[in-house]
Design a protein around this motif. Structure first.
Motif, PDB file in Angstrom:
ATOM      1  N   THR A   1      92.711  -7.029 -39.304  1.00  0.00           N
ATOM      2  CA  THR A   1      91.519  -6.430 -39.213  1.00  0.00           C
ATOM      3  C   THR A   1      90.264  -6.720 -39.949  1.00  0.00           C
ATOM      4  OG1 THR A   1      92.851  -4.366 -38.498  1.00  0.00           O
ATOM      5  CG2 THR A   1      90.198  -4.115 -39.172  1.00  0.00           C
ATOM      6  N   GLY A   2      90.446  -6.967 -41.144  1.00  0.00           N
ATOM      7  CA  GLY A   2      89.733  -7.525 -42.151  1.00  0.00           C
ATOM      8  C   GLY A   2      88.859  -8.885 -41.640  1.00  0.00           C
ATOM      9  N   LEU A   3      89.833  -9.871 -41.335  1.00  0.00           N
ATOM     10  CA  LEU A   3      89.445 -11.222 -40.743  1.00  0.00           C
ATOM     11  C   LEU A   3      88.532 -11.088 -39.463  1.00  0.00           C
ATOM     12  CD1 LEU A   3      92.572 -13.395 -41.296  1.00  0.00           C
ATOM     13  CD2 LEU A   3      90.256 -13.385 -42.400  1.00  0.00           C
ATOM     14  N   GLY A   4      88.971 -10.078 -38.467  1.00  0.00           N
ATOM     15  CA  GLY A   4      88.192  -9.845 -37.158  1.00  0.00           C
ATOM     16  C   GLY A   4      86.695  -9.327 -37.533  1.00  0.00           C
ATOM     17  N   LEU A   5      86.786  -8.372 -38.487  1.00  0.00           N
ATOM     18  CA  LEU A   5      85.359  -7.920 -38.999  1.00  0.00           C
ATOM     19  C   LEU A   5      84.687  -8.814 -39.803  1.00  0.00           C
ATOM     20  CD1 LEU A   5      86.541  -4.391 -40.242  1.00  0.00           C
ATOM     21  CD2 LEU A   5      84.784  -4.720 -38.446  1.00  0.00           C
ATOM     22  N   ALA A   6      85.186  -9.747 -40.554  1.00  0.00           N
ATOM     23  CA  ALA A   6      84.434 -10.717 -41.242  1.00  0.00           C
ATOM     24  C   ALA A   6      83.862 -11.658 -40.151  1.00  0.00           C
ATOM     25  CB  ALA A   6      85.275 -11.486 -42.389  1.00  0.00           C
ATOM     26  N   ALA A   7      84.734 -12.177 -39.305  1.00  0.00           N
ATOM     27  CA  ALA A   7      84.094 -12.907 -38.020  1.00  0.00           C
ATOM     28  C   ALA A   7      82.815 -12.337 -37.452  1.00  0.00           C
ATOM     29  CB  ALA A   7      85.147 -13.520 -37.115  1.00  0.00           C
ATOM     30  N   ALA A   8      83.131 -11.068 -37.264  1.00  0.00           N
ATOM     31  CA  ALA A   8      82.079 -10.274 -36.580  1.00  0.00           C
ATOM     32  C   ALA A   8      80.716 -10.418 -37.359  1.00  0.00           C
ATOM     33  CB  ALA A   8      82.527  -8.880 -36.014  1.00  0.00           C
ATOM     34  N   LEU A   9      80.681 -10.083 -38.621  1.00  0.00           N
ATOM     35  CA  LEU A   9      79.626 -10.289 -39.270  1.00  0.00           C
ATOM     36  C   LEU A   9      79.068 -11.304 -39.290  1.00  0.00           C
ATOM     37  CD1 LEU A   9      81.062  -8.093 -42.339  1.00  0.00           C
ATOM     38  CD2 LEU A   9      78.944  -7.539 -40.712  1.00  0.00           C
ATOM     39  N   LEU A  10      79.850 -12.596 -39.378  1.00  0.00           N
ATOM     40  CA  LEU A  10      79.327 -13.930 -39.346  1.00  0.00           C
ATOM     41  C   LEU A  10      78.776 -14.110 -37.750  1.00  0.00           C
ATOM     42  CD1 LEU A  10      81.916 -16.302 -41.195  1.00  0.00           C
ATOM     43  CD2 LEU A  10      79.759 -15.356 -41.968  1.00  0.00           C
ATOM     44  N   GLY A  11      79.473 -13.659 -36.794  1.00  0.00           N
ATOM     45  CA  GLY A  11      78.897 -13.772 -35.484  1.00  0.00           C
ATOM     46  C   GLY A  11      77.323 -13.243 -35.534  1.00  0.00           C
ATOM     47  N   GLU A  12      77.392 -11.954 -35.878  1.00  0.00           N
ATOM     48  CA  GLU A  12      75.971 -11.360 -36.051  1.00  0.00           C
ATOM     49  C   GLU A  12      74.982 -12.295 -36.223  1.00  0.00           C
ATOM     50  OE1 GLU A  12      77.485  -6.743 -36.675  1.00  0.00           O
ATOM     51  OE2 GLU A  12      76.000  -7.560 -38.010  1.00  0.00           O
ATOM     52  N   LEU A  13      75.242 -13.159 -37.411  1.00  0.00           N
ATOM     53  CA  LEU A  13      74.044 -13.949 -38.079  1.00  0.00           C
ATOM     54  C   LEU A  13      73.988 -15.208 -37.104  1.00  0.00           C
ATOM     55  CD1 LEU A  13      75.075 -13.859 -41.801  1.00  0.00           C
ATOM     56  CD2 LEU A  13      73.273 -12.910 -40.789  1.00  0.00           C
TER      57      LEU A  13
END
Length: 212
Positions: free
Chosen positions: A25-37
């Motif tokens: 879950t943490g990795l998915g959220l981290a990727a989503a935050l980078l994806g936003e940028l």
């Protein structure tokens, strides 16, 4: 936003608990935050490294904080390193953003020897919104509706982290939608496709280590 939608899909709307291994879950959220940028044109990916494309701060406070972190650490560029680092508190960061938006409440449950803190949809309106996150994505895929760029990234992250069965829960009913998943990801630009591939590899690594 991308990470908000991923968060709602990745957590049970009745308990607030993660549907996945917490590290996944943490990795998915981290990727989503980078994806936003990436979606905002602030960063890109080249040969496995994050690159800064635009230093202007995003309007969202959390996205601003993440960009500042990337700018302040020019010696660290490896995508998987940043995924691992950001995954440590990505759930708290995105959960707090959702609290500020009124989408969830911060709930602390006391147990005999510990306490558990969850970000929980705590009203009928919040629960409906949380339940709609996976249902909306399933509806788009089943009906073959053109996905927005953000939704294509969301589909990719859902698949990369093992959440597909929580969105498309009936293989027979959703058979055509399952077949359309690769097309949604393949239509992405190289940066976003790379992000999803690095995320999938990172999740695979942590789950393999966890089974040893």
């Amino acid at each position: 936003m991308l990470a908000d939608q991923y968060f709602l899909i990745a957590h049970q709307d009745r308990t607030g608990r993660s549907r996945l291994h917490p590290r996944a879950t943490g990795l998915g959220l981290a990727a989503a935050l980078l994806g936003e940028l990436i979606l905002e044109g602030r960063i890109g990916i080249a040969e496995g490294d994050l690159i800064i494309l635009d230093r202007h701060p995003p309007a969202d406070a959390l996205a601003h904080d993440i960009l500042d972190l990337l700018i302040a650490q020019p010696q660290h560029r490896d995508v998987r390193t940043w995924l691992a680092f950001l995954s440590q508190d990505a759930e708290v960061r995105v959960g707090e953003r959702l609290v500020r938006l009124g989408a969830v409440d911060l709930i602390t449950r006391r147990r005999m020897l510990s306490t558990e803190t969850v970000y929980l949809p705590n009203s009928a309106e919040q629960r409906n919104a949380a339940a709609w996150a996976p249902a909306r994505l399933a509806n788009l895929l089943v009906r073959g509706i053109e996905l927005s760029l953000t939704d294509r990234v969301l589909v990719g992250l859902v698949a990369a982290t093992g959440l597909t069965r929580h969105v498309l829960y009936d293989f027979e009913m959703h058979r055509q939608a399952f077949h359309s998943l690769p097309n949604a990801v393949n239509a992405l630009s190289g940066d976003l496709r790379d992000l999803i591939e690095f995320t999938e590899a990172s999740v695979g690594s942590v789950l393999t280590v966890g089974r040893r």
